[in-house]
Design a protein around this motif. Structure first.
Motif, PDB file in Angstrom:
ATOM      1  N   GLY A  31     -30.010 -17.628  -3.124  1.00 58.69           N
ATOM      2  CA  GLY A  31     -31.103 -18.535  -2.815  1.00 58.69           C
ATOM      3  C   GLY A  31     -31.540 -18.497  -1.367  1.00 58.69           C
ATOM      4  N   ARG A  32     -30.865 -17.698  -0.541  1.00 61.55           N
ATOM      5  CA  ARG A  32     -31.161 -17.657   0.898  1.00 61.55           C
ATOM      6  C   ARG A  32     -31.419 -16.230   1.366  1.00 61.55           C
ATOM      7  NH1 ARG A  32     -26.421 -22.162   2.434  1.00 61.55           N
ATOM      8  NH2 ARG A  32     -26.536 -23.147   0.378  1.00 61.55           N
ATOM      9  N   SER A  33     -31.904 -15.404   0.455  1.00 62.61           N
ATOM     10  CA  SER A  33     -32.134 -13.998   0.736  1.00 62.61           C
ATOM     11  C   SER A  33     -33.453 -13.796   1.468  1.00 62.61           C
ATOM     12  CB  SER A  33     -32.167 -13.214  -0.591  1.00 62.61           C
ATOM     13  OG  SER A  33     -32.660 -11.914  -0.413  1.00 62.61           O
ATOM     14  N   ALA A  34     -33.500 -12.745   2.298  1.00 62.80           N
ATOM     15  CA  ALA A  34     -34.757 -12.376   2.956  1.00 62.80           C
ATOM     16  C   ALA A  34     -35.730 -11.718   1.987  1.00 62.80           C
ATOM     17  CB  ALA A  34     -34.484 -11.439   4.129  1.00 62.80           C
ATOM     18  N   ALA A  35     -35.253 -11.331   0.804  1.00 62.22           N
ATOM     19  CA  ALA A  35     -36.112 -10.879  -0.303  1.00 62.22           C
ATOM     20  C   ALA A  35     -36.927  -9.639   0.032  1.00 62.22           C
ATOM     21  CB  ALA A  35     -37.024 -12.011  -0.757  1.00 62.22           C
ATOM     22  N   VAL A  36     -36.272  -8.614   0.554  1.00 65.27           N
ATOM     23  CA  VAL A  36     -36.946  -7.363   0.905  1.00 65.27           C
ATOM     24  C   VAL A  36     -36.296  -6.205   0.153  1.00 65.27           C
ATOM     25  CG1 VAL A  36     -37.454  -5.723   2.758  1.00 65.27           C
ATOM     26  CG2 VAL A  36     -37.612  -8.179   3.185  1.00 65.27           C
ATOM     27  N   PHE A  37     -37.131  -5.330  -0.397  1.00 66.63           N
ATOM     28  CA  PHE A  37     -36.656  -4.072  -0.973  1.00 66.63           C
ATOM     29  C   PHE A  37     -36.948  -2.952   0.010  1.00 66.63           C
ATOM     30  CE2 PHE A  37     -37.317  -0.112  -3.271  1.00 66.63           C
ATOM     31  CZ  PHE A  37     -36.140  -0.022  -3.981  1.00 66.63           C
ATOM     32  N   GLU A  38     -35.894  -2.368   0.545  1.00 65.46           N
ATOM     33  CA  GLU A  38     -36.023  -1.238   1.477  1.00 65.46           C
ATOM     34  C   GLU A  38     -35.091  -0.136   0.974  1.00 65.46           C
ATOM     35  OE1 GLU A  38     -36.350   1.666   3.511  1.00 65.46           O
ATOM     36  OE2 GLU A  38     -37.805   0.111   4.053  1.00 65.46           O
ATOM     37  N   PRO A  39     -35.649   0.920   0.358  1.00 70.51           N
ATOM     38  CA  PRO A  39     -34.799   1.928  -0.285  1.00 70.51           C
ATOM     39  C   PRO A  39     -33.867   2.657   0.662  1.00 70.51           C
ATOM     40  CG  PRO A  39     -37.107   2.629  -0.217  1.00 70.51           C
ATOM     41  CD  PRO A  39     -37.076   1.189   0.176  1.00 70.51           C
ATOM     42  N   ASN A  40     -34.181   2.703   1.961  1.00 72.75           N
ATOM     43  CA  ASN A  40     -33.345   3.430   2.921  1.00 72.75           C
ATOM     44  C   ASN A  40     -32.344   2.530   3.634  1.00 72.75           C
ATOM     45  OD1 ASN A  40     -34.692   5.878   2.401  1.00 72.75           O
ATOM     46  ND2 ASN A  40     -36.335   5.305   3.805  1.00 72.75           N
ATOM     47  N   TYR A  41     -32.057   1.374   3.068  1.00 74.55           N
ATOM     48  CA  TYR A  41     -31.181   0.388   3.692  1.00 74.55           C
ATOM     49  C   TYR A  41     -29.800   0.455   3.065  1.00 74.55           C
ATOM     50  CZ  TYR A  41     -30.003  -4.265   5.636  1.00 74.55           C
ATOM     51  OH  TYR A  41     -29.444  -5.307   6.314  1.00 74.55           O
ATOM     52  N   GLY A  42     -28.758   0.550   3.898  1.00 73.15           N
ATOM     53  CA  GLY A  42     -27.394   0.462   3.383  1.00 73.15           C
ATOM     54  C   GLY A  42     -26.653   1.789   3.417  1.00 73.15           C
ATOM     55  N   ALA A  43     -25.384   1.729   2.996  1.00 69.86           N
ATOM     56  CA  ALA A  43     -24.530   2.909   2.902  1.00 69.86           C
ATOM     57  C   ALA A  43     -25.089   3.868   1.841  1.00 69.86           C
ATOM     58  CB  ALA A  43     -23.110   2.486   2.545  1.00 69.86           C
ATOM     59  N   PRO A  44     -24.630   5.125   1.814  1.00 69.67           N
ATOM     60  CA  PRO A  44     -25.150   6.079   0.820  1.00 69.67           C
ATOM     61  C   PRO A  44     -25.073   5.578  -0.614  1.00 69.67           C
ATOM     62  CG  PRO A  44     -23.898   7.248   2.477  1.00 69.67           C
ATOM     63  CD  PRO A  44     -23.730   5.782   2.783  1.00 69.67           C
TER      64      PRO A  44
END
Length: 356
Positions: free
Chosen positions: A41-54
């Motif tokens: 309920g406190r998410s920034a709500a963004v989809f970024e495909p290049n985000y995170g570990a492999p």
């Protein structure tokens, strides 16, 4: 009698329950009075495909079609900002996230309040999208109910036992029985494992704070991208005519109903103000959430090697919504013994056996 009990009514629990509901009787137990109360309920709500570990990026890619076809995504974009002394770190971020460098003038055409005296480097990626997190969460819950499953809020789990091949879970003075238990308890995932007699995996919640401020200089921010500092030292995102500004803090904490600390917010707002011409004069509201990470910062998905009837869906960190379609499908495939759509090398980076 339920075939499967899911502990946790956030995006991890509801998505896994929805994937399993067509093939099993599923009951979701959520300790709070509403689903998605804590991290979801406190998410920034963004989809970024290049985000995170492999492994996270693989889940992002595998989730995009579901999110796009379901109408959960809308254009947003993402911009990286750097100061003169941050050249090497800026270039590293550009390379790791697949961004396209742009000029300071181009950056200011998109976000007019950027300070040309401070901004030296900028890069952009149009692939970042907003996620309709509320509808995604509700649709997963609706799917569970449509297949005869239950989503029970206000049911904190107090006792977990296993005997005769069955789980007995006590929640709100009721005892539930199931063949399979899914641990989607977010910040409380290790505590649930211990309650079930299993060793924890080292999943640690980290506080992430957020401030909502008025749009600077009464600008129309609706088309601005998410913009952030080198090394994700802070970020800002348009939100219903306001700006959300976060210090991008990651303070390890015990599981709790998180709140934002004034000093942390002030530090984040100061970093934001360094890059813009308009000072922050008023705070609309603030809050914090917990982002929970395994030691290697990859999700933990699948049966515990010490007890296959105990399944993890945890360690989502800041990637829970954007990975939820693929992560929940992987959990369901592993539980049901179906071929996995995700590459086997990626699956090995996600299953709990890697941490034992």
């Amino acid at each position: 009698m339920s075939d499967i009990i899911v502990i946790g009514g956030g995006i991890a629990g509801l998505s896994a329950a929805a994937r399993l509901a067509p093939d099993a009787s599923v009951t979701v137990l959520e300790r709070e009075s509403a689903t998605g109360y804590h991290a979801s309920g406190r998410s920034a709500a963004v989809f970024e495909p290049n985000y995170g570990a492999p492994s996270v990026r693989a889940l992002n890619r595998a989730s995009e079609a579901y999110l796009r076809q379901g109408g959960y995504l809308s254009p947003r974009g993402l911009m990286l900002l750097g100061k003169a002394e941050e050249q090497s770190a800026f270039e590293a971020d550009v390379a790791s996230m697949g961004l396209v460098p742009i000029s300071v003038a181009e950056a200011r055409e998109i976000i007019p309040v950027l300070d040309p005296a401070k901004l030296r480097y900028a890069a952009y990626h149009e692939g970042a999208q907003d996620i309709d997190t509320h509808r995604l969460l509700e649709d997963f819950a609706r799917t569970v109910r449509a297949h005869g499953g239950q989503v029970l809020t206000g049911h904190p789990v107090t006792v977990i036992g296993f005997a005769g091949g069955k789980w007995q879970v006590t929640a709100k003075d009721r005892v539930f029985h199931a063949d399979l238990l899914i641990n989607a308890a977010g910040a409380w995932a290790d505590e649930v494992a211990a309650m079930a007699g299993l060793a924890p995996l080292g999943i640690v919640p980290h506080r992430r704070s957020m401030a909502r401020i008025p749009a600077p200089a009464e600008q129309d921010v609706s088309r601005w991208p998410v913009f952030f500092g080198v090394g994700e030292s802070w970020y800002a995102k348009p939100d219903a005519g306001f700006l959300l500004v976060s210090p991008a803090d990651e303070d390890p904490v015990a599981p709790h109903d998180a709140w934002a600390e004034d000093l942390t917010l002030a530090q984040g707002l100061a970093r934001y103000e360094e890059m813009v011409c308009v000072p922050v004069t008023r705070l609309q509201s603030s809050w914090a959430g917990l982002r929970s990470f395994a030691p290697d910062r990859s999700l933990v998905l699948g049966p515990d090697p010490a007890q296959p009837a105990f399944v993890w869906s945890a360690g989502q960190g800041g990637y829970g919504f954007q990975t939820s379609p693929a992560a929940s499908r992987l959990v369901a495939d592993l539980v049901m013994g179906r071929p996995c759509e995700i590459d086997s090398e990626v699956v090995a980076q996600l299953t709990p056996a890697r941490l034992r």
